[in-house]
Design an enzyme around this catalytic site. Structure first.
Site, short mmCIF file in Angstrom:
data_model
loop_
_atom_site.label_atom_id
_atom_site.label_comp_id
_atom_site.label_asym_id
_atom_site.label_seq_id
_atom_site.Cartn_x
_atom_site.Cartn_y
_atom_site.Cartn_z
N CYS A 18 0.85 -1.18 0.00
CA CYS A 18 0.00 0.00 0.00
C CYS A 18 0.89 1.23 0.00
O CYS A 18 2.11 1.14 0.18
CB CYS A 18 -0.88 0.05 1.25
SG CYS A 18 -2.00 -1.37 1.39
N GLY B 220 -0.73 0.87 -4.96
CA GLY B 220 -2.05 0.32 -4.69
C GLY B 220 -3.09 0.96 -5.57
O GLY B 220 -3.11 2.18 -5.71
N ASN C 229 0.69 0.72 5.88
CA ASN C 229 1.34 -0.10 4.86
C ASN C 229 2.09 -1.21 5.58
O ASN C 229 2.94 -0.93 6.42
CB ASN C 229 2.32 0.77 4.04
CG ASN C 229 3.11 -0.02 3.01
OD1 ASN C 229 4.21 0.36 2.65
ND2 ASN C 229 2.57 -1.13 2.53
N GLY C 230 1.77 -2.46 5.23
CA GLY C 230 2.42 -3.60 5.88
C GLY C 230 1.39 -4.63 6.30
O GLY C 230 0.23 -4.58 5.87
N TYR D 121 11.27 -4.22 -7.32
CA TYR D 121 10.04 -4.02 -8.07
C TYR D 121 9.12 -2.92 -7.54
O TYR D 121 8.63 -2.10 -8.31
CB TYR D 121 9.26 -5.34 -8.11
CG TYR D 121 7.88 -5.25 -8.69
CD1 TYR D 121 7.67 -5.21 -10.06
CD2 TYR D 121 6.75 -5.18 -7.87
CE1 TYR D 121 6.39 -5.12 -10.60
CE2 TYR D 121 5.47 -5.10 -8.39
CZ TYR D 121 5.29 -5.07 -9.76
OH TYR D 121 4.04 -4.97 -10.28
#
Ligand code: SF4
Length: 464
Positions: free
Chosen positions: A2, A29, A104-105, A245
């Site tokens: 995210c 996201g 995020n995570g 990436y």
């Protein structure tokens, strides 16, 4: 994966800046987006919707929304399903005031936290692990919100890079292992927090520094105050896949340029083995392109932009279902028949996860009557699932977990297939090996290496 973004200004009207920051983090996201702020009545407000930032949110409405601080989120679901109910930020107006959280995570102890909280009477509104942090905070109504947040985070395990909105100010927090990046930026006396530093340039802000693993930053009229969580980790676990990436190449993470790291991965990949009689190097755009340029520089083979990407279709890896992923590849990537016909090429991609993209693209290139196609991957084989916020939940989905490399080459239709080694990838990133997570490549998870409950410094001023 995210993206989170937060903004604070001593004046007003930062909600639109959060919208713009989220746009720069869109690659992290695409399922939903949301912005939250606290109004003059001490109430937290939130707007969120499904889809891309510009589909989910109204920039013109946010531009006219008075807010000295605001946070936002772009979501790709890793814990909890893809539905509006799980879109973030998640918000509450509880006994001690308004609170909003964007995460995020992935919390690795979410199940046990939820069980404990439900036994204490909590009613969860979503299936998102982020709600556990909100519930932990709200279950301490006798403490001021910032202190309650610090105590809540002391119970969380796994990956979290958070932006939190409290009446006391804008908060940025990163887990003690440092799985996901989080950066602090500044323009004059405005402060910004973002998953990646690339989000600052759009706002004319400068990158100040990374939020450190285990650090919690409170930003308000008094400036920026740094605190430490009462947890320390022996080793850092920054996600190496961010460099491979996820992150945008114009971002800096831990002082290392994502572009330079990716280029170096390509150089080192060219040293693994270059097939004979190759005419040119191509990439799977955009994520394989920087490594392909490094490969080209090292091997002396010319780089040709022989696979064209439709810029109006999202990244395949972060689409929610296999069916959409497969359709997405065909819509998104198109090889140039004139460049491939009767020629031999090295095709560089950043990774093979499920093998879907590689197989479809190689088949399309074969239709162009390429003489030979050698697939080169600028990361090691992904053999293990990620439990820290990336959608590879099971080995069943991972090509390299199921098949030998020769079998993968045969299945995707390549004449040869080579990967970068784990050691070469770490060298290319340029950070110490004990500061990186490589679990999806080598199966070395956080496991017994847990945070020790010791005060890392000034936590005494938070805990009584
Ligand atoms: S397991 Fe892989 S994707 Fe997940 S945090 Fe570690 S390196 Fe990143």
């Amino acid at each position: 994966m995210c993206g989170v973004f937060g903004a604070f200004s001593p004046r007003n009207f930062v909600a639109e800046e959060v919208y713009l920051g989220l746009s720069a983090l869109q690659h992290r996201g695409q399922e939903s987006a949301g912005v939250a702020w606290i109004d003059e009545n001490r109430r937290v407000n939130v707007v969120k919707g499904m889809g891309l930032v510009y589909e989910a949110l109204s920039q013109s409405v946010l531009a006219e929304t008075p807010a000295k601080s605001a946070i936002g989120h772009v979501r790709y679901s890793t814990a909890g399903g893809s539905m509006l109910q799980n879109a973030q930020p998640i918000c509450a107006n509880y006994a001690q005031g308004p609170v909003a959280i964007a995460h995020n995570g992935n919390l690795t102890n979410f199940e046990s936290l939820r069980d404990t909280l439900e036994n204490r009477g909590a009613i969860f509104q979503s299936t998102s692990d982020t709600e556990a942090i909100l519930q932990l905070l709200a279950h301490q109504p006798q403490r001021r919100p910032f202190e309650a947040l610090m105590r809540a985070l002391a119970e969380a395990r796994g990956a979290y890079s958070l932006v939190v909105l409290l009446e006391e100010g804008l908060v940025a927090a990163r887990d003690p292992w440092g799985f996901r990046p989080l950066s602090l930026g500044r323009r004059g006396d405005n402060y910004y927090v973002a998953s990646e530093s690339c989000a600052f340039s759009l706002l004319g802000a400068s990158f100040v520094r990374d939020v450190e693993p285990g650090e919690v930053i409170l930003i308000n009229e008094r400036g920026v105050t740094s605190y430490r969580l009462p947890l320390e980790s022996k080793k850092k676990w920054l996600c190496s896949f961010e460099y491979v990436y996820f992150a945008r190449p114009d971002s800096m993470i831990e002082g290392r340029s994502v572009y330079r790291a990716r280029q170096e991965m390509g150089r080192k990949l060219a040293q693994v083995e270059t097939a004979n009689d190759v005419d040119f190097v191509a990439s799977l755009p955009d994520s394989g392109t920087t490594a392909a340029l490094g490969f080209s520089a090292e091997s002396g083979l010319p780089f040709e932009a022989a696979v064209v990407r439709n810029r109006y279709v999202g990244r395949t890896f972060i689409q929610p279902t296999q069916k959409v992923r497969e359709l997405g590849v065909r819509i998104k990537l198109s090889p140039s028949p004139d460049l491939f016909r009767n020629r031999s090429a090295v095709l560089v991609d950043d990774s093979i996860v499920r093998g879907t993209t590689a197989g479809l693209v190689v088949a399309m290139i074969r239709e162009c009557r390429a003489k030979a196609l050698h697939l080169r991957i600028s990361s090691p084989p992904v053999r293990f699932p990620c439990f820290y916020g990336i959608d590879t939940p099971s080995s069943v989905d991972l090509a390299a977990a199921k098949y030998s490399l020769d079998d993968i080459a045969r299945t995707v239709g390549a004449d040869s297939l080579r990967y970068l080694t784990r050691e070469a990838m770490i060298e290319a990133i340029g950070l110490p090996p004990d500061s990186l997570c490589t679990a999806c490549f080598d199966g070395q998870y956080l496991g017994g290496e847990d945070a020790s409950a010791s005060c890392g410094g000034n936590c005494g001023k938070i805990f009584d």
